[in-house]
Scaffold this active site. Structure first.
Site, short mmCIF file in Angstrom:
data_model
loop_
_atom_site.label_atom_id
_atom_site.label_comp_id
_atom_site.label_asym_id
_atom_site.label_seq_id
_atom_site.Cartn_x
_atom_site.Cartn_y
_atom_site.Cartn_z
CD GLN A 11 1.00 10.41 8.63
OE1 GLN A 11 0.04 10.37 9.42
NE2 GLN A 11 1.70 9.33 8.34
N GLY A 12 0.77 14.65 5.34
CA GLY A 12 0.27 14.65 3.96
C GLY A 12 0.88 13.53 3.15
CB SER B 270 -3.49 9.11 1.82
OG SER B 270 -3.07 8.27 2.85
CB SER C 218 -5.79 13.12 10.70
OG SER C 218 -6.26 11.88 10.22
CD GLU D 216 0.15 6.72 11.09
OE1 GLU D 216 0.78 6.45 10.04
OE2 GLU D 216 -0.89 7.40 11.11
CD GLU E 10 -7.69 -5.75 3.92
OE1 GLU E 10 -7.30 -4.64 4.34
OE2 GLU E 10 -8.87 -6.14 4.06
C1 LIG Z 1 -9.58 7.93 10.03
C2 LIG Z 1 -8.49 8.02 8.99
C3 LIG Z 1 -7.47 8.94 9.15
C4 LIG Z 1 -6.46 9.04 8.18
N1 LIG Z 1 -5.49 10.00 8.35
C5 LIG Z 1 -4.54 10.14 7.39
C6 LIG Z 1 -3.55 11.18 7.51
O1 LIG Z 1 -3.51 11.95 8.48
N2 LIG Z 1 -2.65 11.33 6.51
C7 LIG Z 1 -2.63 10.50 5.43
O2 LIG Z 1 -1.77 10.67 4.57
N3 LIG Z 1 -3.55 9.52 5.28
C8 LIG Z 1 -4.51 9.33 6.23
N4 LIG Z 1 -5.46 8.35 6.10
C9 LIG Z 1 -5.46 7.53 4.87
C10 LIG Z 1 -5.01 6.10 5.06
O3 LIG Z 1 -3.63 6.03 5.30
C11 LIG Z 1 -5.42 5.35 3.77
O4 LIG Z 1 -6.83 5.37 3.70
C12 LIG Z 1 -4.92 3.93 3.78
O5 LIG Z 1 -3.51 3.88 3.65
C13 LIG Z 1 -5.55 3.09 2.64
O6 LIG Z 1 -5.41 3.72 1.42
P1 LIG Z 1 -6.67 3.94 0.46
O7 LIG Z 1 -7.77 4.55 1.25
O8 LIG Z 1 -6.20 4.67 -0.75
O9 LIG Z 1 -7.16 2.49 0.06
P2 LIG Z 1 -6.50 1.56 -1.07
O10 LIG Z 1 -5.04 1.56 -0.93
O11 LIG Z 1 -7.07 1.95 -2.39
O12 LIG Z 1 -7.06 0.14 -0.65
C14 LIG Z 1 -8.37 -0.31 -0.98
C15 LIG Z 1 -8.52 -1.75 -0.50
O13 LIG Z 1 -7.56 -2.60 -1.16
C16 LIG Z 1 -6.76 -3.30 -0.22
N5 LIG Z 1 -5.39 -3.43 -0.73
C17 LIG Z 1 -4.63 -2.45 -1.28
N6 LIG Z 1 -3.41 -2.92 -1.61
C18 LIG Z 1 -3.38 -4.22 -1.22
C19 LIG Z 1 -2.39 -5.25 -1.27
N7 LIG Z 1 -1.17 -5.02 -1.78
N8 LIG Z 1 -2.70 -6.46 -0.77
C20 LIG Z 1 -3.93 -6.72 -0.24
N9 LIG Z 1 -4.92 -5.77 -0.18
C21 LIG Z 1 -4.65 -4.55 -0.65
C22 LIG Z 1 -6.78 -2.43 1.03
O14 LIG Z 1 -6.52 -3.20 2.18
C23 LIG Z 1 -8.22 -1.89 1.00
O15 LIG Z 1 -9.10 -2.84 1.55
C24 LIG Z 1 -6.47 8.20 7.04
C25 LIG Z 1 -7.50 7.26 6.89
C26 LIG Z 1 -8.50 7.16 7.85
C27 LIG Z 1 -9.58 6.14 7.65
#
Ligand SMILES: Cc1cc2nc3c(=O)[nH]c(=O)nc-3n(C[C@H](O)[C@H](O)[C@H](O)COP(=O)(O)OP(=O)(O)OC[C@H]3O[C@@H](n4cnc5c(N)ncnc54)[C@H](O)[C@@H]3O)c2cc1C
Length: 395
Positions: free
Chosen positions: A127-128, A130, A162, A245, A378
């Site tokens: 799933q591409g 992020s 992933s 999901e 969050e």
């Molecule tokens: C084990 C694992 C597997 C994953 N697998 C996939 C995958 O297969 N495909 C894929 O596309 N992605 C995948 N991800 C990515 C995952 O979807 C993102 O990490 C997640 O959506 C958070 O985005 P970010 O890491 O950019 O954090 P950010 O969005 O930068 O957030 C940083 C912090 O700010 C907070 N925050 C952000 N916006 C708000 C808001 N509006 N209000 C309050 N708080 C906020 C968040 O809660 C977090 O604490 C995976 C992540 C993990 C950990």
């Protein structure tokens, strides 16, 4: 909701139980603690077996290789799988999220091309979504695609993908129109990961595994017919995938958690704590009982979600309640395991000194990601606040 099984549900359970008793591999315990990179071919073979038996995706419509199982039958399926300690299936994203999205939005040709190989685990999906600057705010993504003849040309980067390291295909969200508000210019493409210009770089997690990684796209050519849904309607397609999901995991996870809490209760009976066993410690008893009760709440919430999906036909924002509940509960269970084990909690699988085969250190580290993956806690709270409680948007 009537939780007693009907005659039809009993028949489904008995047929499944008989099949599983004959077919669940007996040596899963030897593989369970190995890194996913090593156990993946094993999981793939297991899914193939389920597929051949007609059990790979019981919830899918019969015409796409499923059994059109009711939500109660799906629940029976996961319960029986857990009861017999069956291994998970390899193509978890294909079966749980991407296949259902293709069934909902795909053309007949796409369904015919992709669905059977998702079921048989012949083609693994990732799933591409992020990107380095677009996680919670997915619609800000920058990977772009422009039309060149009868192909889209894709450039950009995804991260945390992933199963990217083993993926044959990817559901990729790209920007196809930068001149409109950000949610309106997105499109979903189905990308062959073996296309020239696709580069996967694994990222090592604190568990030691590389379950996810980065994917770079440089001038990757994707046939026009690989658009899933409509051009520039990718936001709706992607949100459907996210709903599947968030909604789909609770059903099977409460069974896994129940097994975990059962193991912890047994451990508490044997591990020493201040001159007696941990099970005699009033604080530890409270914590174990609290988690036990919360796992039961999780099961009941899942039933409530089932009722709602039965009524509306699609998973809704209540999936976010389940997502927060299971991810934070899983971390609490793992935290208790560490408190129970004390310094032994540091020992890893295979260490002869580790009580309970050293499984808890992996679980403790892996569950930290639960409150981030599939949308952070969050963000789920924002969704519940707005879409379930009707509060004004906070962002
Ligand atoms: C084990 C694992 C597997 C994953 N697998 C996939 C995958 O297969 N495909 C894929 O596309 N992605 C995948 N991800 C990515 C995952 O979807 C993102 O990490 C997640 O959506 C958070 O985005 P970010 O890491 O950019 O954090 P950010 O969005 O930068 O957030 C940083 C912090 O700010 C907070 N925050 C952000 N916006 C708000 C808001 N509006 N209000 C309050 N708080 C906020 C968040 O809660 C977090 O604490 C995976 C992540 C993990 C950990």
């Amino acid at each position: 909701m009537d939780l007693n099984l009907t005659a039809e549900e009993k028949q489904f359970r008995d047929e499944l139980r008989t099949w599983l008793e004959t077919n669940v591999p007996k040596d899963w315990n030897e593989w369970r603690e190995k890194p996913i990179e090593e156990s993946f071919p094993y999981l793939r073979a297991w899914q193939r077996k389920l597929y051949e038996g007609g059990w790979a995706a019981v919830s899918w419509p019969k015409e796409y290789g499923g059994r059109s199982a009711s939500l109660m039958q799906q629940s029976i399926f996961w319960e029986e799988m857990a009861r017999l300690e069956a291994p998970p299936m390899a193509n978890s994203l294909g079966l749980g999220l991407i296949g259902p999205t293709i069934i909902a939005y795909g053309t007949d040709a796409q369904k015919k091309r992709y669905i059977p190989k998702i079921l048989s685990a012949e083609e693994i999906w990732c799933q591409g979504f992020s990107e380095p600057n677009a996680g919670s705010d997915l619609a800000s993504l920058q990977t772009e695609a422009h039309l060149d003849g009868d192909h889209y040309v894709v450039n950009g980067q995804k991260v945390w993908t992933s199963y990217g390291w083993v993926g044959d295909w990817c559901e990729l969200v790209v920007r196809t129109d930068a001149s409109v508000p950000k949610h309106k210019g997105l499109t979903v493409l189905l990308i062959d990961m073996k296309s020239p210009g696709v580069e996967v770089r694994p990222l090592r997690q604190m568990t030691g595994e590389s379950e996810f990684g980065e994917i770079f796209f440089r001038d990757v050519r994707v046939p026009k017919e690989n658009v899933l849904g409509k051009l520039n309607d990718g936001w709706n397609v992607a949100v459907s995938t996210l709903m599947y999901e968030r909604g789909s995991y609770g059903a099977r996870l409460h069974l896994l958690f129940k097994r975990n809490i059962g193991r912890l209760i047994e451990l508490a009976r044997t591990l020493p704590s201040n001159g007696h066993t941990a099970a005699q410690d009033p604080l530890m008893r409270q914590k174990l009982a609290q988690c036990y009760a919360e796992i039961e709440i999780m099961r009941l919430n899942q039933m409530r979600a089932f009722s709602r999906i039965t009524a509306t036909g699609v998973p809704g924002p209540e999936g976010s309640i389940q997502k927060i509940f299971w991810s934070e509960l899983n971390q609490r269970v793992q935290q208790i395991a560490q408190e129970l084990l004390g310094p032994y909690g540091l020992l890893q699988a295979g260490d002869p000194l580790a009580p309970d085969k050293g499984i808890w250190s992996y679980g403790y580290l892996r569950t930290r990601g639960n409150t981030i993956e599939a949308g952070t806690s969050e963000v789920q709270r924002n969704i519940i606040g707005h879409f379930v409680l009707g509060l004004p948007r906070s962002y």
